[in-house]
Motif scaffolding. Sequence first.
Motif, PDB file in Angstrom:
ATOM      1  N   MET A 256       0.847  -1.204   0.000  1.00  0.00           N
ATOM      2  CA  MET A 256       0.000   0.000   0.000  1.00  0.00           C
ATOM      3  C   MET A 256       0.879   1.249   0.000  1.00  0.00           C
ATOM      4  O   MET A 256       0.537   2.244  -0.600  1.00  0.00           O
ATOM      5  CB  MET A 256      -0.884  -0.039   1.251  1.00  0.00           C
ATOM      6  CG  MET A 256      -1.786   1.152   1.424  1.00  0.00           C
ATOM      7  SD  MET A 256      -2.929   0.987   2.816  1.00  0.00           S
ATOM      8  CE  MET A 256      -1.907   1.518   4.195  1.00  0.00           C
ATOM      9  N   GLN A 257       1.983   1.193   0.718  1.00  0.00           N
ATOM     10  CA  GLN A 257       2.976   2.282   0.867  1.00  0.00           C
ATOM     11  C   GLN A 257       2.477   3.419   1.749  1.00  0.00           C
ATOM     12  O   GLN A 257       3.189   3.848   2.649  1.00  0.00           O
ATOM     13  CB  GLN A 257       3.477   2.847  -0.476  1.00  0.00           C
ATOM     14  CG  GLN A 257       3.866   1.812  -1.518  1.00  0.00           C
ATOM     15  CD  GLN A 257       5.029   0.889  -1.134  1.00  0.00           C
ATOM     16  OE1 GLN A 257       5.550   0.986  -0.034  1.00  0.00           O
ATOM     17  NE2 GLN A 257       5.397  -0.014  -2.021  1.00  0.00           N
ATOM     18  N   SER A 258       1.263   3.948   1.471  1.00  0.00           N
ATOM     19  CA  SER A 258       0.728   5.023   2.299  1.00  0.00           C
ATOM     20  C   SER A 258      -0.793   4.960   2.223  1.00  0.00           C
ATOM     21  O   SER A 258      -1.348   4.462   1.242  1.00  0.00           O
ATOM     22  CB  SER A 258       1.222   6.376   1.779  1.00  0.00           C
ATOM     23  OG  SER A 258       0.448   7.417   2.353  1.00  0.00           O
ATOM     24  N   GLY A 259      -1.451   5.503   3.266  1.00  0.00           N
ATOM     25  CA  GLY A 259      -2.916   5.537   3.258  1.00  0.00           C
ATOM     26  C   GLY A 259      -3.445   6.868   2.769  1.00  0.00           C
ATOM     27  O   GLY A 259      -4.647   7.118   2.817  1.00  0.00           O
ATOM     28  N   SER A 260      -2.538   7.735   2.305  1.00  0.00           N
ATOM     29  CA  SER A 260      -2.967   9.070   1.886  1.00  0.00           C
ATOM     30  C   SER A 260      -2.847   9.210   0.369  1.00  0.00           C
ATOM     31  O   SER A 260      -1.770   8.986  -0.199  1.00  0.00           O
ATOM     32  CB  SER A 260      -2.084  10.114   2.587  1.00  0.00           C
ATOM     33  OG  SER A 260      -1.892  11.233   1.759  1.00  0.00           O
ATOM     34  N   ASP A 295       3.363  -3.485   2.263  1.00  0.00           N
ATOM     35  CA  ASP A 295       4.570  -2.715   2.581  1.00  0.00           C
ATOM     36  C   ASP A 295       4.130  -1.278   2.894  1.00  0.00           C
ATOM     37  O   ASP A 295       3.235  -0.756   2.219  1.00  0.00           O
ATOM     38  CB  ASP A 295       5.519  -2.618   1.372  1.00  0.00           C
ATOM     39  CG  ASP A 295       6.149  -3.941   0.994  1.00  0.00           C
ATOM     40  OD1 ASP A 295       6.007  -4.918   1.734  1.00  0.00           O
ATOM     41  OD2 ASP A 295       6.787  -3.981  -0.083  1.00  0.00           O
ATOM     42  N   ILE A 296       4.801  -0.680   3.857  1.00  0.00           N
ATOM     43  CA  ILE A 296       4.469   0.708   4.217  1.00  0.00           C
ATOM     44  C   ILE A 296       5.748   1.517   4.396  1.00  0.00           C
ATOM     45  O   ILE A 296       6.728   1.027   4.978  1.00  0.00           O
ATOM     46  CB  ILE A 296       3.617   0.735   5.506  1.00  0.00           C
ATOM     47  CG1 ILE A 296       2.207   0.231   5.139  1.00  0.00           C
ATOM     48  CG2 ILE A 296       3.538   2.135   6.124  1.00  0.00           C
ATOM     49  CD1 ILE A 296       1.309   0.024   6.272  1.00  0.00           C
ATOM     50  N   MET A 325       7.603  -2.825   7.071  1.00  0.00           N
ATOM     51  CA  MET A 325       7.480  -1.382   7.296  1.00  0.00           C
ATOM     52  C   MET A 325       8.859  -0.724   7.292  1.00  0.00           C
ATOM     53  O   MET A 325       9.801  -1.279   7.876  1.00  0.00           O
ATOM     54  CB  MET A 325       6.767  -1.158   8.633  1.00  0.00           C
ATOM     55  CG  MET A 325       5.335  -1.685   8.580  1.00  0.00           C
ATOM     56  SD  MET A 325       4.626  -2.110  10.191  1.00  0.00           S
ATOM     57  CE  MET A 325       5.361  -3.702  10.520  1.00  0.00           C
ATOM     58  N   PHE A 326       8.945   0.425   6.632  1.00  0.00           N
ATOM     59  CA  PHE A 326      10.252   1.065   6.438  1.00  0.00           C
ATOM     60  C   PHE A 326      10.157   2.570   6.634  1.00  0.00           C
ATOM     61  O   PHE A 326       9.132   3.178   6.347  1.00  0.00           O
ATOM     62  CB  PHE A 326      10.748   0.848   4.999  1.00  0.00           C
ATOM     63  CG  PHE A 326      10.594  -0.556   4.498  1.00  0.00           C
ATOM     64  CD1 PHE A 326      11.482  -1.537   4.882  1.00  0.00           C
ATOM     65  CD2 PHE A 326       9.548  -0.891   3.638  1.00  0.00           C
ATOM     66  CE1 PHE A 326      11.352  -2.834   4.418  1.00  0.00           C
ATOM     67  CE2 PHE A 326       9.407  -2.196   3.164  1.00  0.00           C
ATOM     68  CZ  PHE A 326      10.312  -3.160   3.556  1.00  0.00           C
TER      69      PHE A 326
END
Length: 431
Positions: A256-260, A295-296, A325-326
């Motif tokens: 997803m990387q980010s929820g924004s 992944d985030i 997570m990174f």
Amino acid sequence: MNFSDSEIVASVMTENNYVTTKEQNEADVIFLNTCSIRDNAEQRVMNRLKQLQPMRKKKPGLIIGVLGCMAERLKSSLLEEAELGLRVDMVVGPDSYRDLPQLMLDAESGQKAINIILSAEETYADITPVRFASNGVSAFISIMRGCENFCSYCVVPFTRGKERSREPQTIYIEAKQLFDSGYREITLLGQNVNSYVWEDSQSNKTHFPELVAMVATVSPLLRVRFATSHPKDLSDKLIATIAQYPNICNAIHLPMQSGSTSVLSRMNRKYTIDDYMARIAAIRTAIPDCAISTDIITGFSGETDDEFAQTLKAMEQANFDFAFMFKYSEREGTLAAKKYPDDVPENVKAHRLQEVIKHQQKMSLASNKKDVGKVVEVLIEGFSKRSKQHVSGRSSHNKVVVFPDRGFAPGQYALVKITSCSAATLIGEAQ
Ligand code: SAH
Ligand code: SF4
């Protein structure tokens, strides 16, 4: 991916009469297959290179080579002894492994050897990897190479070059050979497996859902996994294929990387958070019992408190079973490095990372608790790390399951009733 590439390297070297050793002190040649994805990965390699230097005293002819993404990114600067304060003899990019025997000749004659040419075609399709560090149960099969998505933070398109897919028949044959020699699980690997496509001489195309289905027909006893799916390309057809074949594991890794949505746009991910949630909903509708991992990245350029809060909310909504997570690590030459300043302070990045980790731990524990009382099918990989009285394996959901041994062998399936759990492991009893 690097693990799989190292197996290709081992194959090229073995064909040329070199043998692998598990004892570093016995080695005449040491290759470090490297990752450039984040700065700390590169720092680890530099430290390792430093640690290796004293070995040269004991072994004057020792050859040390840097392979993979760091070779591609740092090029001949890795050969500049004066600059680095250490000596590297060979620099070999990810598309040049067939050239290793030739490069070895140069290095053995005392010259520095380098090949970092990227290829538009190389897939190493005809090379049978040497499974030199395998558990004999699960193996990786590389089905494509390179990436052209150019997510703004990511160095991969620069270090691994153009996207190209490998001929399906060679993939099927490799899977069949693995099954015939006792393997029971394969993971099809690519940076964006959903854009896999092969066109044969009659212009017939094979896409990823057809490829996975084809590999699943090797045997119902062969588990099939794949990584990684880019959310923008995860098709309904693939979801339907997973639902159709019991041996295609019910586990999807969907970064997803980010929820924004605004962060996703700066990241050049080409989906909004609503698009992402729609993909999650499509998976949950077609495969109600599917594990979803992600992944985030925390602290990407310009990430505000509010944008970060949206990531926590999205994690909750998607209800991930597991996450990598990174902290954002700026990579030279990427679109983000050119366009967006690395302006989130290190302590904020780190704090946000701790928060997502804490959040995920809670969700992973809840996900595992839901399995307590259920019976799950486990593919046994070997003894548990902690005790020889217990064996360890994985469920279709890719969860680690530990249970008392009853003379099981690696590669066997067992039905296991789950009796307790932690956030990382399920504990049970074989039925
Ligand atoms: N092709 C895969 C990911 C490969 S890299 C995909 O697109 O999903 C694995 C993960 O590393 C990425 O999903 C991302 O979360 C992380 N990553 C990549 N570049 C990064 C960077 N510069 N800083 C921090 N994390 C990064
Ligand atoms: Fe990097 Fe994006 Fe390609 Fe994954 S899809 S390898 S994150 S550029």
